[in-house]
Write a protein that holds these residues in place. Structure first.
Motif, PDB file in Angstrom:
ATOM      1  N   SER A 140       0.837  -1.205   0.000  1.00  0.00           N
ATOM      2  CA  SER A 140       0.000   0.000   0.000  1.00  0.00           C
ATOM      3  C   SER A 140       0.867   1.247   0.000  1.00  0.00           C
ATOM      4  CB  SER A 140      -0.921   0.023   1.221  1.00  0.00           C
ATOM      5  OG  SER A 140      -1.792  -1.094   1.226  1.00  0.00           O
ATOM      6  N   LYS A 141       0.425   2.259  -0.716  1.00  0.00           N
ATOM      7  CA  LYS A 141       1.153   3.530  -0.763  1.00  0.00           C
ATOM      8  C   LYS A 141       1.092   4.247   0.582  1.00  0.00           C
ATOM      9  CE  LYS A 141       3.018   6.767  -3.577  1.00  0.00           C
ATOM     10  NZ  LYS A 141       4.097   6.566  -4.559  1.00  0.00           N
ATOM     11  N   THR A 142      -0.070   4.184   1.220  1.00  0.00           N
ATOM     12  CA  THR A 142      -0.252   4.888   2.490  1.00  0.00           C
ATOM     13  C   THR A 142       0.505   4.192   3.609  1.00  0.00           C
ATOM     14  OG1 THR A 142      -2.501   5.455   1.763  1.00  0.00           O
ATOM     15  CG2 THR A 142      -1.930   5.907   4.058  1.00  0.00           C
ATOM     16  N   LYS A 143       1.365   4.962   4.264  1.00  0.00           N
ATOM     17  CA  LYS A 143       2.122   4.444   5.409  1.00  0.00           C
ATOM     18  C   LYS A 143       1.774   5.165   6.703  1.00  0.00           C
ATOM     19  CE  LYS A 143       4.411   1.769   2.601  1.00  0.00           C
ATOM     20  NZ  LYS A 143       4.057   0.333   2.500  1.00  0.00           N
ATOM     21  N   ASP A 144       1.255   6.394   6.588  1.00  0.00           N
ATOM     22  CA  ASP A 144       0.972   7.208   7.772  1.00  0.00           C
ATOM     23  C   ASP A 144      -0.467   7.702   7.750  1.00  0.00           C
ATOM     24  OD1 ASP A 144       3.702   7.380   8.994  1.00  0.00           O
ATOM     25  OD2 ASP A 144       4.159   8.286   7.065  1.00  0.00           O
ATOM     26  N   PHE A 145      -1.047   7.777   8.941  1.00  0.00           N
ATOM     27  CA  PHE A 145      -2.428   8.218   9.101  1.00  0.00           C
ATOM     28  C   PHE A 145      -2.515   9.255  10.212  1.00  0.00           C
ATOM     29  CE2 PHE A 145      -2.455   3.967   7.396  1.00  0.00           C
ATOM     30  CZ  PHE A 145      -3.451   3.968   6.438  1.00  0.00           C
ATOM     31  N   PHE A 146      -3.380  10.264   9.995  1.00  0.00           N
ATOM     32  CA  PHE A 146      -3.700  11.250  11.021  1.00  0.00           C
ATOM     33  C   PHE A 146      -5.159  11.049  11.418  1.00  0.00           C
ATOM     34  CE2 PHE A 146      -0.557  15.002  10.358  1.00  0.00           C
ATOM     35  CZ  PHE A 146       0.462  14.141   9.985  1.00  0.00           C
ATOM     36  N   ILE A 147      -5.463  11.343  12.662  1.00  0.00           N
ATOM     37  CA  ILE A 147      -6.853  11.378  13.106  1.00  0.00           C
ATOM     38  C   ILE A 147      -7.357  12.814  13.001  1.00  0.00           C
ATOM     39  CG2 ILE A 147      -8.411  11.138  15.080  1.00  0.00           C
ATOM     40  CD1 ILE A 147      -6.693   8.812  16.038  1.00  0.00           C
ATOM     41  N   GLN A 148      -8.506  12.983  12.357  1.00  0.00           N
ATOM     42  CA  GLN A 148      -9.112  14.313  12.262  1.00  0.00           C
ATOM     43  C   GLN A 148      -9.994  14.555  13.473  1.00  0.00           C
ATOM     44  OE1 GLN A 148     -11.292  15.164   8.668  1.00  0.00           O
ATOM     45  NE2 GLN A 148     -11.999  17.147   9.410  1.00  0.00           N
ATOM     46  N   VAL A 149      -9.787  15.690  14.124  1.00  0.00           N
ATOM     47  CA  VAL A 149     -10.544  16.055  15.319  1.00  0.00           C
ATOM     48  C   VAL A 149     -11.526  17.165  14.970  1.00  0.00           C
ATOM     49  CG1 VAL A 149     -10.399  16.860  17.703  1.00  0.00           C
ATOM     50  CG2 VAL A 149      -8.524  15.498  16.736  1.00  0.00           C
ATOM     51  N   ASN A 150     -12.779  16.962  15.323  1.00  0.00           N
ATOM     52  CA  ASN A 150     -13.797  18.012  15.148  1.00  0.00           C
ATOM     53  C   ASN A 150     -13.683  18.936  16.355  1.00  0.00           C
ATOM     54  OD1 ASN A 150     -16.085  19.603  14.834  1.00  0.00           O
ATOM     55  ND2 ASN A 150     -17.367  17.909  14.157  1.00  0.00           N
ATOM     56  N   ILE A 151     -12.692  19.807  16.303  1.00  0.00           N
ATOM     57  CA  ILE A 151     -12.301  20.595  17.466  1.00  0.00           C
ATOM     58  C   ILE A 151     -13.363  21.603  17.881  1.00  0.00           C
ATOM     59  CG2 ILE A 151     -11.086  22.408  16.176  1.00  0.00           C
ATOM     60  CD1 ILE A 151      -9.904  20.721  19.461  1.00  0.00           C
ATOM     61  N   GLY A 152     -14.228  22.007  16.956  1.00  0.00           N
ATOM     62  CA  GLY A 152     -15.274  22.977  17.277  1.00  0.00           C
ATOM     63  C   GLY A 152     -16.647  22.364  17.479  1.00  0.00           C
ATOM     64  N   LYS A 153     -16.728  21.031  17.475  1.00  0.00           N
ATOM     65  CA  LYS A 153     -18.008  20.319  17.645  1.00  0.00           C
ATOM     66  C   LYS A 153     -19.059  20.796  16.636  1.00  0.00           C
ATOM     67  CE  LYS A 153     -17.349  19.694  22.633  1.00  0.00           C
ATOM     68  NZ  LYS A 153     -17.939  19.925  23.982  1.00  0.00           N
ATOM     69  N   GLU A 154     -18.641  20.929  15.379  1.00  0.00           N
ATOM     70  CA  GLU A 154     -19.531  21.438  14.344  1.00  0.00           C
ATOM     71  C   GLU A 154     -20.191  20.286  13.589  1.00  0.00           C
ATOM     72  OE1 GLU A 154     -17.819  25.326  12.466  1.00  0.00           O
ATOM     73  OE2 GLU A 154     -16.139  24.006  12.895  1.00  0.00           O
TER      74      GLU A 154
END
Length: 209
Positions: free
Chosen positions: A110-124
């Motif tokens: 797989s090309k993807t080696k790294d992942f980030f978690i997206q945080v809904n920091i403003g609870k929108e």
């Protein structure tokens, strides 16, 4: 559409003294010719919001192996198989179901080696991302599933000062894993994000005119 080199040079100057900060150019809806021009000028990190659009532009890009392509838009589970073949980094992990689908399809090739978690920091409600209260559980679940989480990403509410949200992101990162990278700061608030030592600023509209 063409490239605003005055703004680009200002951006590069702003981060040149920040050894841990990199510029990611958002190429959503931009022409492949402009991407090639930026690549020729030394830009190596690009971000796309949609898997299909990224496929149409980057799969035919002759220097694909010489760039770092990030997915910065929401990822549907039915697009996972295509996404991990194309992107080096996926910044928008936000739910266990998505983690499960990635695990099902991920392999050494797989090309993807790294992942980030997206945080809904403003609870929108209109924005993707895991809520702050669920972040630690999602991080731990991802690690248990052998997903290589290397950072956190956020898109704060559209306010005049994003400082409080960026400070919260730093605190959340430090509570979970101080080694995680932070992807925060866009065209309207990147200077504020730099004050909080963001590792990646995601810039689109300032660069293209």
């Amino acid at each position: 559409m063409s490239i605003n080199y005055q703004n680009l040079n200002e951006l590069l100057k702003c981060i040149e003294t920040k050894s841990d900060t990199k510029l990611l150019v958002v190429t959503k809806k931009q022409k492949i010719e402009d991407i090639i021009e930026l690549h020729n000028k030394g830009i190596r990190m690009f971000g796309e919001n949609r898997v299909q659009e990224a496929q149409s532009k980057f799969q035919s890009f002759s220097n694909l192996n010489k760039i770092e392509l990030h997915l910065i838009g929401p990822l549907q589970t039915n697009k996972v198989k295509a996404a991990i073949k194309l992107f080096n980094v996926i910044q928008t992990i936000d739910r266990p179901k998505l983690v499960d689908e990635i695990v099902k399809n991920l392999s050494d090739s797989s090309k993807t080696k790294d992942f980030f978690i997206q945080v809904n920091i403003g609870k929108e409600d209109q924005k993707a991302g895991v809520l702050k209260k669920d972040l630690k559980d999602l991080y731990n679940y991802s690690i248990e599933k052998k997903i290589n989480i290397t950072g956190l990403m956020c898109i704060p509410p559209n306010v005049s000062d994003s400082s409080n949200f960026f400070e919260e992101m730093v605190d959340l990162r430090d509570q979970i894993n101080v080694n995680l990278k932070l992807s925060m700061g866009m065209s309207n608030d990147y200077k504020t994000a730099l004050n909080f030592h963001t590792n990646i600023i995601r810039i689109g509209s300032l660069i293209f005119k």
